[in-house]
Design an enzyme around this catalytic site. Sequence first.
Site, PDB file in Angstrom:
ATOM      1  N   LYS A 197      31.603  54.868  48.841  1.00 48.50           N
ATOM      2  CA  LYS A 197      30.513  54.536  47.910  1.00 48.50           C
ATOM      3  C   LYS A 197      29.667  55.789  47.751  1.00 48.50           C
ATOM      4  CE  LYS A 197      26.449  51.503  47.456  1.00 48.50           C
ATOM      5  NZ  LYS A 197      26.525  51.242  46.028  1.00 48.50           N
ATOM      6  N   THR A 245      24.586  54.747  43.689  1.00 50.40           N
ATOM      7  CA  THR A 245      23.878  53.484  43.722  1.00 50.40           C
ATOM      8  C   THR A 245      23.223  53.311  42.366  1.00 50.40           C
ATOM      9  OG1 THR A 245      22.282  52.104  44.924  1.00 50.40           O
ATOM     10  CG2 THR A 245      21.764  54.462  44.751  1.00 50.40           C
ATOM     11  N   GLU A 293      31.447  53.089  43.256  1.00 47.49           N
ATOM     12  CA  GLU A 293      30.826  51.999  44.025  1.00 47.49           C
ATOM     13  C   GLU A 293      31.845  51.290  44.926  1.00 47.49           C
ATOM     14  OE1 GLU A 293      27.820  50.811  44.423  1.00 47.49           O
ATOM     15  OE2 GLU A 293      26.599  51.222  42.662  1.00 47.49           O
TER      16      GLU A 293
END
Length: 103
Positions: free
Chosen positions: A21, A24, A74
Site C-alpha cells: 500500500k 492513501t 492501495e
Amino acid sequence: MQPNDITFFQRFQDDILAGRKTITIRDESESHFKTGDVLRVGRFEDDGYFCTIEVTATSTVTLDTLTEKHAGQENMTLPELKKVIADIYPGQIQFYVIEFKCL
C-alpha cells in the site's frame, strides 16, 4: 511521546509495512500534506505508532477518476477501492491522494 501525524485503519498496517500500500486517499481535512513531509503513522483504532513515512507526491482525484493504478497502489481492486472510499467518506466527491514510502 510524540503524537502521530496520520492514522490508518489497523487492517492496512501489514500492507503499508510490506510496501503493498503506497497511497492513501483522504478528504479535505487531510489535504494539507506536502511532498517531502515525514509523518509518524499510527493505527486509527488505538493511535499506536507503527512506522514513519515520507510523502512522495500529492494529487486530487474524484470517485469517477479513480483508476486501476490507484487500486493497485492501495492493494485492492478498483471496485473494492471505490466501495472503501464511499464507505469512509459517504456523499463526498473530491479526494486527495497522498503517495508515500516507508522510511
